[in-house]
Design an enzyme around this catalytic site. Structure first.
Site, PDB file in Angstrom:
ATOM      1  N   ASP A  96      15.454   8.290   0.459  1.00  0.00           N
ATOM      2  CA  ASP A  96      14.961   7.035   1.046  1.00  0.00           C
ATOM      3  C   ASP A  96      14.483   6.059  -0.041  1.00  0.00           C
ATOM      4  O   ASP A  96      14.684   4.854   0.067  1.00  0.00           O
ATOM      5  CB  ASP A  96      13.789   7.383   1.987  1.00  0.00           C
ATOM      6  CG  ASP A  96      13.624   6.373   3.113  1.00  0.00           C
ATOM      7  OD1 ASP A  96      14.514   5.519   3.293  1.00  0.00           O
ATOM      8  OD2 ASP A  96      12.600   6.454   3.825  1.00  0.00           O
ATOM      9  N   GLY A 152       3.269  -0.412   5.876  1.00  0.00           N
ATOM     10  CA  GLY A 152       3.430   0.204   4.563  1.00  0.00           C
ATOM     11  C   GLY A 152       4.405  -0.495   3.650  1.00  0.00           C
ATOM     12  O   GLY A 152       5.280  -1.242   4.095  1.00  0.00           O
ATOM     13  N   ALA A 153       4.252  -0.235   2.355  1.00  0.00           N
ATOM     14  CA  ALA A 153       5.201  -0.693   1.330  1.00  0.00           C
ATOM     15  C   ALA A 153       6.242   0.413   1.114  1.00  0.00           C
ATOM     16  O   ALA A 153       6.142   1.500   1.668  1.00  0.00           O
ATOM     17  CB  ALA A 153       4.453  -0.997   0.038  1.00  0.00           C
ATOM     18  N   ASN A 155       7.142   1.937  -1.846  1.00  0.00           N
ATOM     19  CA  ASN A 155       7.102   2.784  -3.039  1.00  0.00           C
ATOM     20  C   ASN A 155       6.602   4.204  -2.763  1.00  0.00           C
ATOM     21  O   ASN A 155       7.044   5.142  -3.388  1.00  0.00           O
ATOM     22  CB  ASN A 155       6.287   2.106  -4.147  1.00  0.00           C
ATOM     23  CG  ASN A 155       4.880   1.796  -3.713  1.00  0.00           C
ATOM     24  OD1 ASN A 155       4.571   1.775  -2.530  1.00  0.00           O
ATOM     25  ND2 ASN A 155       4.023   1.555  -4.681  1.00  0.00           N
ATOM     26  N   LYS A 178       4.113   0.645  10.987  1.00  0.00           N
ATOM     27  CA  LYS A 178       5.409   0.042  10.643  1.00  0.00           C
ATOM     28  C   LYS A 178       5.696   0.280   9.166  1.00  0.00           C
ATOM     29  O   LYS A 178       5.055  -0.292   8.300  1.00  0.00           O
ATOM     30  CB  LYS A 178       5.429  -1.465  10.904  1.00  0.00           C
ATOM     31  CG  LYS A 178       6.857  -2.021  10.766  1.00  0.00           C
ATOM     32  CD  LYS A 178       6.933  -3.499  10.507  1.00  0.00           C
ATOM     33  CE  LYS A 178       6.829  -3.862   9.039  1.00  0.00           C
ATOM     34  NZ  LYS A 178       7.973  -3.442   8.194  1.00  0.00           N
ATOM     35  N   GLU A 181      10.915  -1.942   5.733  1.00  0.00           N
ATOM     36  CA  GLU A 181      12.319  -1.843   6.179  1.00  0.00           C
ATOM     37  C   GLU A 181      13.181  -1.078   5.173  1.00  0.00           C
ATOM     38  O   GLU A 181      14.216  -0.526   5.528  1.00  0.00           O
ATOM     39  CB  GLU A 181      12.878  -3.252   6.337  1.00  0.00           C
ATOM     40  CG  GLU A 181      13.058  -3.938   4.986  1.00  0.00           C
ATOM     41  CD  GLU A 181      13.508  -5.376   5.077  1.00  0.00           C
ATOM     42  OE1 GLU A 181      12.660  -6.214   5.385  1.00  0.00           O
ATOM     43  OE2 GLU A 181      14.685  -5.631   4.825  1.00  0.00           O
ATOM     44  N   PRO A 233       0.825 -12.097  -1.073  1.00  0.00           N
ATOM     45  CA  PRO A 233       1.163 -13.086  -0.032  1.00  0.00           C
ATOM     46  C   PRO A 233       1.182 -12.480   1.378  1.00  0.00           C
ATOM     47  O   PRO A 233       0.688 -13.091   2.330  1.00  0.00           O
ATOM     48  CB  PRO A 233       2.557 -13.579  -0.434  1.00  0.00           C
ATOM     49  CG  PRO A 233       2.659 -13.297  -1.893  1.00  0.00           C
ATOM     50  CD  PRO A 233       1.831 -12.075  -2.156  1.00  0.00           C
ATOM     51  N   THR A 234       1.722 -11.265   1.514  1.00  0.00           N
ATOM     52  CA  THR A 234       1.711 -10.628   2.842  1.00  0.00           C
ATOM     53  C   THR A 234       0.271 -10.336   3.252  1.00  0.00           C
ATOM     54  O   THR A 234      -0.110 -10.528   4.409  1.00  0.00           O
ATOM     55  CB  THR A 234       2.550  -9.330   2.835  1.00  0.00           C
ATOM     56  OG1 THR A 234       3.855  -9.638   2.362  1.00  0.00           O
ATOM     57  CG2 THR A 234       2.653  -8.730   4.219  1.00  0.00           C
ATOM     58  N   GLU A 252      -4.465  -3.240   0.776  1.00  0.00           N
ATOM     59  CA  GLU A 252      -4.172  -2.595  -0.519  1.00  0.00           C
ATOM     60  C   GLU A 252      -3.032  -3.390  -1.134  1.00  0.00           C
ATOM     61  O   GLU A 252      -1.870  -3.230  -0.751  1.00  0.00           O
ATOM     62  CB  GLU A 252      -3.735  -1.142  -0.294  1.00  0.00           C
ATOM     63  CG  GLU A 252      -4.810  -0.239   0.257  1.00  0.00           C
ATOM     64  CD  GLU A 252      -5.905   0.041  -0.751  1.00  0.00           C
ATOM     65  OE1 GLU A 252      -5.792  -0.374  -1.916  1.00  0.00           O
ATOM     66  OE2 GLU A 252      -6.900   0.666  -0.351  1.00  0.00           O
ATOM     67  N   GLY A 254      -1.441  -5.970  -4.624  1.00  0.00           N
ATOM     68  CA  GLY A 254      -0.858  -5.778  -5.945  1.00  0.00           C
ATOM     69  C   GLY A 254      -1.865  -5.810  -7.083  1.00  0.00           C
ATOM     70  O   GLY A 254      -3.079  -5.902  -6.878  1.00  0.00           O
TER      71      GLY A 254
HETATM   72  P1  NDP Z   1       5.507  -6.669   1.027  1.00  0.00           P
HETATM   73  O1  NDP Z   1       4.227  -7.395   1.024  1.00  0.00           O
HETATM   74  O2  NDP Z   1       6.763  -7.423   0.901  1.00  0.00           O
HETATM   75  O3  NDP Z   1       5.623  -5.821   2.355  1.00  0.00           O
HETATM   76  C1  NDP Z   1       4.626  -4.897   2.765  1.00  0.00           C
HETATM   77  C2  NDP Z   1       4.813  -4.580   4.238  1.00  0.00           C
HETATM   78  O4  NDP Z   1       4.421  -5.695   5.037  1.00  0.00           O
HETATM   79  C3  NDP Z   1       6.259  -4.277   4.615  1.00  0.00           C
HETATM   80  O5  NDP Z   1       6.278  -3.259   5.601  1.00  0.00           O
HETATM   81  C4  NDP Z   1       6.709  -5.600   5.164  1.00  0.00           C
HETATM   82  O6  NDP Z   1       7.823  -5.469   6.000  1.00  0.00           O
HETATM   83  C5  NDP Z   1       5.482  -6.045   5.919  1.00  0.00           C
HETATM   84  N1  NDP Z   1       5.390  -7.471   6.214  1.00  0.00           N
HETATM   85  C6  NDP Z   1       6.035  -8.508   5.628  1.00  0.00           C
HETATM   86  N2  NDP Z   1       5.640  -9.681   6.164  1.00  0.00           N
HETATM   87  C7  NDP Z   1       4.707  -9.398   7.119  1.00  0.00           C
HETATM   88  C8  NDP Z   1       3.903 -10.189   8.012  1.00  0.00           C
HETATM   89  N3  NDP Z   1       3.968 -11.510   8.037  1.00  0.00           N
HETATM   90  N4  NDP Z   1       3.030  -9.553   8.811  1.00  0.00           N
HETATM   91  C9  NDP Z   1       2.918  -8.210   8.782  1.00  0.00           C
HETATM   92  N5  NDP Z   1       3.675  -7.419   7.975  1.00  0.00           N
HETATM   93  C10 NDP Z   1       4.543  -7.992   7.140  1.00  0.00           C
HETATM   94  O7  NDP Z   1       5.372  -5.574  -0.120  1.00  0.00           O
HETATM   95  P2  NDP Z   1       6.485  -4.584  -0.676  1.00  0.00           P
HETATM   96  O8  NDP Z   1       6.944  -3.682   0.415  1.00  0.00           O
HETATM   97  O9  NDP Z   1       7.484  -5.376  -1.451  1.00  0.00           O
HETATM   98  O10 NDP Z   1       5.610  -3.695  -1.673  1.00  0.00           O
HETATM   99  C11 NDP Z   1       5.313  -4.108  -2.963  1.00  0.00           C
HETATM  100  C12 NDP Z   1       3.898  -4.649  -3.038  1.00  0.00           C
HETATM  101  O11 NDP Z   1       2.986  -3.727  -2.483  1.00  0.00           O
HETATM  102  C13 NDP Z   1       3.442  -4.873  -4.457  1.00  0.00           C
HETATM  103  O12 NDP Z   1       2.742  -6.087  -4.577  1.00  0.00           O
HETATM  104  C14 NDP Z   1       2.510  -3.720  -4.702  1.00  0.00           C
HETATM  105  O13 NDP Z   1       1.561  -3.948  -5.691  1.00  0.00           O
HETATM  106  C15 NDP Z   1       1.900  -3.520  -3.356  1.00  0.00           C
HETATM  107  N6  NDP Z   1       1.404  -2.156  -3.234  1.00  0.00           N
HETATM  108  C16 NDP Z   1       0.038  -1.947  -3.216  1.00  0.00           C
HETATM  109  C17 NDP Z   1      -0.471  -0.677  -3.169  1.00  0.00           C
HETATM  110  C18 NDP Z   1      -1.952  -0.439  -3.106  1.00  0.00           C
HETATM  111  O14 NDP Z   1      -2.355   0.624  -2.677  1.00  0.00           O
HETATM  112  N7  NDP Z   1      -2.784  -1.362  -3.491  1.00  0.00           N
HETATM  113  C19 NDP Z   1       0.419   0.497  -3.169  1.00  0.00           C
HETATM  114  C20 NDP Z   1       1.807   0.152  -3.132  1.00  0.00           C
HETATM  115  C21 NDP Z   1       2.263  -1.137  -3.189  1.00  0.00           C
HETATM  116  P3  NDP Z   1       9.314  -5.462   5.369  1.00  0.00           P
HETATM  117  O15 NDP Z   1       9.287  -4.752   4.063  1.00  0.00           O
HETATM  118  O16 NDP Z   1      10.062  -4.721   6.379  1.00  0.00           O
HETATM  119  O17 NDP Z   1       9.640  -6.913   5.184  1.00  0.00           O
END
Ligand code: NDP
Length: 483
Positions: A96, A152-153, A155, A178, A181, A233-234, A252, A254
């Site tokens: 995955d 969730g993210a 990674n 959720k 994706e 941003p999210t 949690e 970046g």
């Molecule tokens: P994103 O912010 O792109 O996405 C995180 C999750 O939020 C995904 O499931 C995404 O869905 C969902 N999402 C996107 N837009 C919305 C919205 N408007 N409302 C609700 N949910 C939404 O992060 P990434 O998945 O790209 O992960 C990388 C980031 O995560 C990095 O900045 C990293 O530092 C951070 N991170 C932080 C950790 C911590 O513990 N502090 C641990 C791991 C990562 P979809 O992907 O399906 O678009």
């Protein structure tokens, strides 16, 4: 010979204790190593997101009414099942996420099981306080919030699902989760395992989809709390959606964390930690120490040793047990990392190792002679890119380490422990390591300050973020009314 791991789940969603097919757009799941299709899922429709929240809302009161130790037992059984199946679950995680099997076997489901075990064990300690007031007294009850949303993210998809589910569920909440994706498979396994361990239907639900599904979930007024692991941003969007109803959040997000190496550090330990802090999971770790500050007396030796060790990293098929470093999650993320590397070169930083790579792979990359104003040293790359910066004095490095919008983590390497404690006391970060990096045991609170987030995961502190206190004043005598 063991059977190949089945990657296509029974159905895309898990609602009210059963698999349900999503009625939304198709969601292809690709193995990041070669882009092959390993499963085809479907997003949840808006109605199905609402169905999941409704199922959670219906089931939650009876779950909350159980004795906490009964809830804890379910989580501990789930932890035991995960451990029994760790080999298969880890291979699924590798397919995955593209992360090497030698990592997923020890870091992903194992850490998820530890969270279920820890919070399961904590169940018996979820007590209130008795506050004596002379004749009268007050007692407090720690109550669940109700329906929690977890997002969730990609990674650490299964670890994130467990880290959010375990404290939420043990407190008597229900959850709708959720996954990203990019990595939808692990959370469905967790749902199945929790059901097998005795979790009542509706307490842990999984909906799939892109950001819009996450937004539908966070916009649902019946959701009392949202816990997001994702980008800044999210996080800002989720916080804004939660503000409308004054709902609880854990964010949690970046980072661009500093790892400070003083002249007196153990060279090999500091180099090893810097590699763990930048190249584990192909650098796709939120708490990575991507700004490596090297004091002038150790800088050259450190960079030489680092370059030599980076050259021996085994890059390849993540299913091969000898592989130490796998592909990037997606072509889009690889392109974004390459753009950051190109920008670093254009800004004048010196490339010591690695580079843009090709296809799904960006090799471990090291830049030296960078300056604090470069994008390389300011922006989160979320890939295997280490930026080395020089420094002379303790005061200088603390000021520069703190000069960032982020505050997730920080590390210090020195043999002078008085200095180590003095420095971490002044670092603006939620998690600090002394002569270690990126270790996140469930016993320790984890989370960020400044733009890196709000709230804490793991440890007993996480319980506070999945509960609220009720105060009960008990009058023990006549009511003294002046009227
Ligand atoms: P994103 O912010 O792109 O996405 C995180 C999750 O939020 C995904 O499931 C995404 O869905 C969902 N999402 C996107 N837009 C919305 C919205 N408007 N409302 C609700 N949910 C939404 O992060 P990434 O998945 O790209 O992960 C990388 C980031 O995560 C990095 O900045 C990293 O530092 C951070 N991170 C932080 C950790 C911590 O513990 N502090 C641990 C791991 C990562 P979809 O992907 O399906 O678009």
């Amino acid at each position: 010979m063991s059977q190949p791991v089945i990657t296509q789940p029974t159905a895309s969603l898990y609602i009210d204790g059963a698999f349900v097919e999503g009625r939304g757009a198709s969601l292809p799941v690709l193995f990041p190593f070669d882009g092959s299709l390993i499963a085809t899922l479907h997003e949840a429709s808006t109605t199905q997101v609402a169905d999941a929240v409704a199922a959670a809302e219906r089931a939650q009161p009876a779950w909350a009414a159980l004795a906490p130790v009964e809830r804890g037992r379910v989580l501990q059984r789930a932890a035991a099942i995960i451990r029994e199946r760790n080999a298969d679950l880890s291979m699924l995680e590798t397919l995955d996420t593209g992360k090497p099997i030698q990592e997923t076997l020890v870091a992903d489901w194992e850490s998820g099981a530890a969270a279920l075990e820890y919070f399961g064990g904590l169940a018996a300690t979820l007590t209130g306080q008795m506050i004596p007031l002379g004749r009268d007294w007050v007692y407090t009850i720690r109550e669940p919030l109700g329906v929690c949303a977890g997002i969730g993210a990609w990674n650490y998809p299964s670890q994130i699902a467990c880290w959010k589910a375990a404290p939420a569920l043990v407190m008597g909440n229900a959850m709708v989760f959720k996954p990203s994706e990019e990595t939808p498979l692990g959370a469905l396994k967790l749902a199945e395992i929790l059901t097998e361990a005795g979790l009542p239907a509706g307490i842990f639900n999984v909906v799939q989809g892109r950001g819009a599904v996450g937004a539908a979930l966070t916009g649902d007024a019946r959701v009392a709390k949202i816990s997001l692991t994702g980008s800044v941003p999210t996080g800002q969007r989720v916080y804004a959606a939660a503000a409308e109803g004054l709902r609880h959040v854990t964010l949690e997000l970046g980072g661009k964390s500093p790892l400070i190496v003083f002249d007196d550090a153990s060279l090999d330990d500091a180099v090893g930690a810097a590699m763990m802090a930048n190249f584990y999971s192909s650098g796709q770790v939120c708490s990575n120490g991507t700004r490596v500050f090297l004091q002038s007396g150790i800088r050259d030796a450190f960079l030489d040793r680092l370059a030599a060790r980076v050259a021996s990293v085994r890059i390849g098929d993540p299913r091969d047990p000898d592989t130490q470093f796998g592909p990037i999650i997606s072509p889009g993320q690889a392109a974004s990392i390459r753009a950051a590397i190109a920008a670093g070169q254009a800004e004048g930083a010196r490339l010591v190792a690695g580079g843009p790579g090709e296809g799904a792979f960006v090799p471990p990359t090291v830049f030296a002679d960078a300056t604090d104003d470069m994008a390389l040293a300011r922006e989160e790359i979320f890939g295997p890119v280490l930026t080395a910066l020089g420094f002379e004095t303790e005061d200088e490095v603390i000021a520069r380490a703190n000069a960032t919008q982020f505050g997730l983590a920080a590390g210090v390497f020195t043999r002078d422990l008085a200095r180590a404690h003095r420095v971490v006391a002044r670092l603006q970060a939620g998690t600090c390591w002394i002569n270690a990096y990126n270790l996140t045991p469930v016993e320790a609170p984890f989370g960020g300050v400044k733009m890196s987030g709000l709230g804490r995961e793991n440890s007993a502190a996480a319980i506070e973020h999945y509960s609220q206190l009720k105060s009960v004043y008990v009058g023990m005598g006549a009511v003294d009314a002046p009227y």
